[in-house]
Structures are given as C-alpha cells and as structure tokens.
Design an enzyme around this catalytic site. Structure first.
Site, PDB file in Angstrom:
ATOM      1  N   GLU A  91       0.903  -1.316  -0.016  1.00 31.09           N
ATOM      2  CA  GLU A  91      -0.053   0.053   0.013  1.00 31.09           C
ATOM      3  C   GLU A  91       0.951   1.083   0.092  1.00 31.09           C
ATOM      4  O   GLU A  91       1.989   1.228   0.304  1.00 31.09           O
ATOM      5  CB  GLU A  91      -1.054   0.122   1.145  1.00 31.09           C
ATOM      6  CG  GLU A  91      -0.560  -0.456   2.521  1.00 31.09           C
ATOM      7  CD  GLU A  91      -1.629  -0.475   3.803  1.00 31.09           C
ATOM      8  OE1 GLU A  91      -2.318  -1.444   3.643  1.00 31.09           O
ATOM      9  OE2 GLU A  91      -1.855   0.437   4.309  1.00 31.09           O
ATOM     10  N   CYS A 111       6.781  -7.082   6.668  1.00 37.73           N
ATOM     11  CA  CYS A 111       7.854  -6.690   7.477  1.00 37.73           C
ATOM     12  C   CYS A 111       8.236  -7.629   8.443  1.00 37.73           C
ATOM     13  O   CYS A 111       7.444  -8.449   8.994  1.00 37.73           O
ATOM     14  CB  CYS A 111       7.295  -5.505   8.059  1.00 37.73           C
ATOM     15  SG  CYS A 111       8.908  -4.537   9.014  1.00 37.73           S
ATOM     16  N   CYS A 115       7.157  -4.726  15.083  1.00 39.54           N
ATOM     17  CA  CYS A 115       6.643  -3.833  16.208  1.00 39.54           C
ATOM     18  C   CYS A 115       5.115  -4.064  16.614  1.00 39.54           C
ATOM     19  O   CYS A 115       4.140  -4.459  15.662  1.00 39.54           O
ATOM     20  CB  CYS A 115       6.666  -2.440  15.319  1.00 39.54           C
ATOM     21  SG  CYS A 115       8.527  -1.877  15.149  1.00 39.54           S
ATOM     22  N   CYS A 118       2.066  -2.095  14.823  1.00 36.15           N
ATOM     23  CA  CYS A 118       1.952  -1.905  13.649  1.00 36.15           C
ATOM     24  C   CYS A 118       1.563  -2.979  12.960  1.00 36.15           C
ATOM     25  O   CYS A 118       1.600  -4.385  13.050  1.00 36.15           O
ATOM     26  CB  CYS A 118       3.346  -1.827  13.070  1.00 36.15           C
ATOM     27  SG  CYS A 118       3.496  -1.759  11.231  1.00 36.15           S
ATOM     28  N   GLY A 158       7.122  -2.098   5.641  1.00 34.47           N
ATOM     29  CA  GLY A 158       8.436  -2.663   5.490  1.00 34.47           C
ATOM     30  C   GLY A 158       9.563  -1.676   6.302  1.00 34.47           C
ATOM     31  O   GLY A 158       9.070  -0.564   6.588  1.00 34.47           O
ATOM     32  N   GLU A 159      10.903  -2.184   6.385  1.00 44.87           N
ATOM     33  CA  GLU A 159      11.790  -1.474   7.062  1.00 44.87           C
ATOM     34  C   GLU A 159      12.713  -1.309   5.833  1.00 44.87           C
ATOM     35  O   GLU A 159      13.666  -2.213   5.265  1.00 44.87           O
ATOM     36  CB  GLU A 159      12.408  -2.406   8.177  1.00 44.87           C
ATOM     37  CG  GLU A 159      13.795  -2.092   8.504  1.00 44.87           C
ATOM     38  CD  GLU A 159      13.874  -0.339   8.907  1.00 44.87           C
ATOM     39  OE1 GLU A 159      12.759  -0.113   9.570  1.00 44.87           O
ATOM     40  OE2 GLU A 159      14.730   0.162   8.558  1.00 44.87           O
ATOM     41  N   SER A 190      12.440   6.409   6.726  1.00 50.98           N
ATOM     42  CA  SER A 190      12.106   6.155   8.191  1.00 50.98           C
ATOM     43  C   SER A 190      12.578   4.818   8.607  1.00 50.98           C
ATOM     44  O   SER A 190      12.256   3.864   7.920  1.00 50.98           O
ATOM     45  CB  SER A 190      10.846   6.283   8.335  1.00 50.98           C
ATOM     46  OG  SER A 190      10.459   5.916   9.746  1.00 50.98           O
ATOM     47  N   ASN A 289      -2.095   4.999  15.986  1.00 58.50           N
ATOM     48  CA  ASN A 289      -3.450   4.681  15.437  1.00 58.50           C
ATOM     49  C   ASN A 289      -3.936   3.070  15.867  1.00 58.50           C
ATOM     50  O   ASN A 289      -3.364   2.338  15.697  1.00 58.50           O
ATOM     51  CB  ASN A 289      -3.001   4.533  13.849  1.00 58.50           C
ATOM     52  CG  ASN A 289      -3.393   5.567  13.172  1.00 58.50           C
ATOM     53  OD1 ASN A 289      -4.481   6.204  12.970  1.00 58.50           O
ATOM     54  ND2 ASN A 289      -2.254   6.258  12.590  1.00 58.50           N
ATOM     55  N   CYS A 332       0.016   2.211   8.865  1.00 52.85           N
ATOM     56  CA  CYS A 332       0.466   1.071   8.216  1.00 52.85           C
ATOM     57  C   CYS A 332       0.083   0.049   8.071  1.00 52.85           C
ATOM     58  O   CYS A 332      -0.260  -0.572   8.979  1.00 52.85           O
ATOM     59  CB  CYS A 332       2.029   1.021   9.102  1.00 52.85           C
ATOM     60  SG  CYS A 332       3.038   2.544   8.788  1.00 52.85           S
TER      61      CYS A 332
HETATM   62  N1  SAH Z   1      10.108   0.542   9.210  1.00 53.55           N
HETATM   63  C1  SAH Z   1       9.983   1.828   9.298  1.00 53.55           C
HETATM   64  C2  SAH Z   1       9.219   2.705   8.492  1.00 53.55           C
HETATM   65  C3  SAH Z   1       7.697   2.031   8.427  1.00 53.55           C
HETATM   66  S1  SAH Z   1       6.639   2.598   9.739  1.00 53.55           S
HETATM   67  C4  SAH Z   1      10.221   2.343  10.511  1.00 53.55           C
HETATM   68  O1  SAH Z   1       9.872   1.686  11.472  1.00 53.55           O
HETATM   69  O2  SAH Z   1      10.296   3.692  10.888  1.00 53.55           O
HETATM   70  C5  SAH Z   1       6.390   4.435   9.648  1.00 53.55           C
HETATM   71  C6  SAH Z   1       5.957   4.989  10.949  1.00 53.55           C
HETATM   72  O3  SAH Z   1       4.784   4.620  11.306  1.00 53.55           O
HETATM   73  C7  SAH Z   1       6.986   4.199  12.140  1.00 53.55           C
HETATM   74  O4  SAH Z   1       7.504   5.279  13.105  1.00 53.55           O
HETATM   75  C8  SAH Z   1       6.319   3.359  12.708  1.00 53.55           C
HETATM   76  O5  SAH Z   1       6.498   2.959  13.985  1.00 53.55           O
HETATM   77  C9  SAH Z   1       4.787   4.073  12.806  1.00 53.55           C
HETATM   78  N2  SAH Z   1       3.616   3.267  13.033  1.00 53.55           N
HETATM   79  C10 SAH Z   1       3.275   2.230  12.652  1.00 53.55           C
HETATM   80  N3  SAH Z   1       2.144   1.584  12.957  1.00 53.55           N
HETATM   81  C11 SAH Z   1       1.664   2.640  13.983  1.00 53.55           C
HETATM   82  C12 SAH Z   1       0.170   3.011  14.399  1.00 53.55           C
HETATM   83  N4  SAH Z   1      -0.724   1.918  14.529  1.00 53.55           N
HETATM   84  N5  SAH Z   1       0.378   3.892  14.993  1.00 53.55           N
HETATM   85  C13 SAH Z   1       1.030   5.055  14.909  1.00 53.55           C
HETATM   86  N6  SAH Z   1       2.183   4.797  14.374  1.00 53.55           N
HETATM   87  C14 SAH Z   1       2.609   3.655  13.703  1.00 53.55           C
END
Ligand code: SAH
Length: 345
Positions: A91, A111, A115, A118, A158-159, A190, A289, A332
């Site tokens: 997406e 990914c 986390c 996420c 993804g990372e 990021s 979120n 995400c």
């Molecule tokens: N893997 C990378 C980029 C993808 S996530 C990273 O970790 O930075 C992009 C951002 O959105 C990251 O800061 C991640 O921690 C955050 N994120 C993911 N899911 C989220 C959620 N449910 N609520 C708030 N932030 C979220």
C-alpha cells in the site's frame, strides 16, 4: 530477465549496445520509463515495433495493478492498494499539503521487524521490493492523480534499511536528473533503528532526511514495543543519529507514537527531552493509530498537548502529526492486512 526499470541510464546504455542498437535508444527508453511514466513497452510509440518486441523478450517491465483506492472525506488523502506482478499486495498513500503533494511508499511486502502496534508486520516479511516497484508506486500515483509528486517518504510497509541495496538504487533513480528528478531534500527515509545501516547511510553523504522511530525513551519500554530494541540500545541509536547529523548536516526526525498509559507520561517526556535536547532534531508525535488486532489506545488531546509542551520547554521542535486519512485505514499496513484477510480468511 533483467528488470529494466531498476537499471541506471549507464547500465541501460551498456545493455542497448550489447543488443546491437544505437546508444540514443537507451536515453529514449529511460525517458519513457522515468519521465513519461509508460506502463509498458507498447506505449513507447517512437520506438519501432521490432525494437519494442526485442526489449519485451529481454527485459521484465514492472507495472502495478490498482486493487483499491480509498479517499478520505476528511482531508483528501488517498490510500492505494497495489498488486505486484507475483500477486503480493502493498500500500501507498497520497497526501496533499500546502507545500506540495507527498507520497508515502512501501519498501517491502510485509515486514519482519515485529513492532507491537504495527499492522504491516502481522504476517511477517513476504519479500523485498525491487527499486522499480518502489518507483512504480510514485509513478502510478502520479498517473492516477494527474498531479506532480514533490515529496517522498519511505514510511509505508516494511523496513527500508532492511532492503538497503534496493533502497539505494531507488534513491539514485528517483533523484536522477534524467528521471523524475526529485530533490534529495524532499525525501525522508524512516527506520526502526538498524544502527549499522544508519551509519552506512550517513556515509553515502546524501541530503535526505533520516527519521528514527523511537516510541520510547527507556530501553525496557522500547523493548516491549519493538523487538529491534533487544538488539540496539537507545544510547547506540543516539550515537548513530549524531553520526548521521555530523556526516550530512541534516537534522534528524524522531517519531514517537503516543500510547495511552504506556509512554505518554511526564517522566517519558522528561526522559525523551534528556536524550535529544542537545541534538539538532525535530520530534513528530503520532497519537497511536488503533489497529484491529492490537489494543493500543491514543492518549486524550490534553495529554498529547502536555507531552508536547514538556518537550518544547526543553527547546525541542515538535509537531503533532496530523492524522491524515484517519477514516480510511490510515495506519501502516491496515488496508493490506484487511485485504489479505479477505483473501486468506
Ligand atoms: N520500518 C520503518 C518505516 C515504516 S513505519 C520504521 O519503523 O520507521 C512508519 C512509522 O509509522 C513508524 O514510525 C512506525 O513506528 C509508525 N507506526 C506503525 N504503525 C503505527 C500505528 N498503528 N500507530 C502509529 N504509528 C505507527
């Protein structure tokens, strides 16, 4: 087959020469792909049919299939669900700001970082995206909206630093003056904090912005949210950020998702300020979120404001991320997750 849209102009010139074609054909192909955003060789009408067929048998040409588009009634944000050639889903998000249009792209299908908050990581990593598949997200959205993209953020599924070589090649192609020519300063990558890769990125000497997903100011709390924190301590991350700034002169963005009752307290703000107040940086506060499979809750607005205040009192630049596309599975991986569930049950 060679993935033609992931090749640099120089590499393409060599290929075209090997095919016994005139060198300027490489420039034409490159322009069709990266400026005119052709979706197939068939669209390249100033190339002979014979040459197009020859290219078709020698090169793979990626193009995304649009599975779904969701438009936010709140802010015009659009979320796209795309299908790759092998059926995997990714997406991307299109956001309209006063200063221009921004696209958030995915760097992997799925990914493997795990986390806790996420949605992208729930089914694990499917595969890395190729440079062409990262570009395709921007190209497809440019074609679909009919508007120029001025900023690119690699913050989708993804990372990115876990797909380092492809990311670098993508950045080279995206910023190439013979292609879309997006300025390095308009690009943000990021990361959840892979310190070796952050240092390697610093050494590339690019002018892109590095965003670090911190989400906690204490190692123990961060470990509860992000498995990667078991590998790298916050102190190591801060060193890597300082190194990035030293090498590139670019200020770091820290992302901090606020989770009610977990990392939104005064002591958290205090500890965060202590970590970063001496750095040239910016903090992006993101009220978490809510994701269906997880039970994280956002703090109320007063709590978010208090957190922000505390940081500002320490002289830190802070913004609260506007929640773009809240009504359309903005977080995400949520749209992809929902679709995969429909497919897979
Ligand atoms: N893997 C990378 C980029 C993808 S996530 C990273 O970790 O930075 C992009 C951002 O959105 C990251 O800061 C991640 O921690 C955050 N994120 C993911 N899911 C989220 C959620 N449910 N609520 C708030 N932030 C979220």
């Amino acid at each position: 087959m060679l993935d033609i849209k992931s090749m640099t102009l120089e590499e393409l010139k060599a290929e075209v020469a090997a095919m016994g074609e005139k060198p300027f054909r490489a420039g034409q192909l490159y322009q069709w792909m990266h400026v005119k955003l052709a979706r197939s060789f068939d669209e390249m009408t100033n190339l002979s049919l014979a040459f197009r067929e020859k290219c078709g048998s020698r090169f793979a040409y990626t193009a995304l299939k649009t599975v779904r588009v969701q438009k936010s009634a709140l802010d015009g944000t659009k979320k796209y669900l795309f299908e790759l050639a092998d059926g995997k889903l990714i997406e991307s998000v299109w956001m309209k700001y006063k200063h221009g249009n921004s696209v958030c792209i995915s760097s992997q299908a799925g990914c493997r970082m795990g986390c806790a908050f996420c949605a992208s990581t729930i089914g694990g990593l499917e595969r890395n995206l190729t440079p062409s598949e990262m570009l395709d997200q921007i190209y497809a959205i440019t074609l679909l909206t009919g508007e120029r993209v001025s900023n690119v953020v690699v913050m989708g599924c993804g990372e990115p630093l876990d797909n380092y070589e492809n990311l670098m090649r993508f950045l080279t192609l995206l910023t190439d003056e013979n292609g879309l020519h997006i300025s390095q300063r308009s690009i943000t990558v990021s990361t959840c904090g892979l310190t070796e890769k952050m240092r390697r990125l610093a050494d590339e000497n690019l002018q892109i912005t590095l965003a670090l997903s911190l989400h906690g100011a204490f190692d123990e709390k961060r470990k509860k949210l992000m498995p990667v924190a078991n590998k790298y301590t916050i102190a190591e991350l801060m060193d890597a950020c300082a190194f990035y700034f030293e090498k590139t002169g670019r200020r770091i963005t820290f992302e901090y998702s606020l989770i009610r009752g977990f990392n939104d307290g005064e002591e958290d703000a205090e500890a965060l300020a202590g970590l970063i107040k001496h750095m040239n940086c910016h903090v992006n506060l993101i009220p978490v979120n809510p994701v269906n499979e997880r039970d994280f809750v956002q703090p109320d607005t007063a709590k978010v404001a208090a957190f922000k205040n505390k940081l500002e009192k320490n002289g830190i630049n802070v913004t609260i991320r506007r929640e773009m596309g809240r009504d359309i599975d903005g977080a995400c991986g949520q749209l992809r997750r929902r679709q995969n569930k429909l497919y897979l049950g």
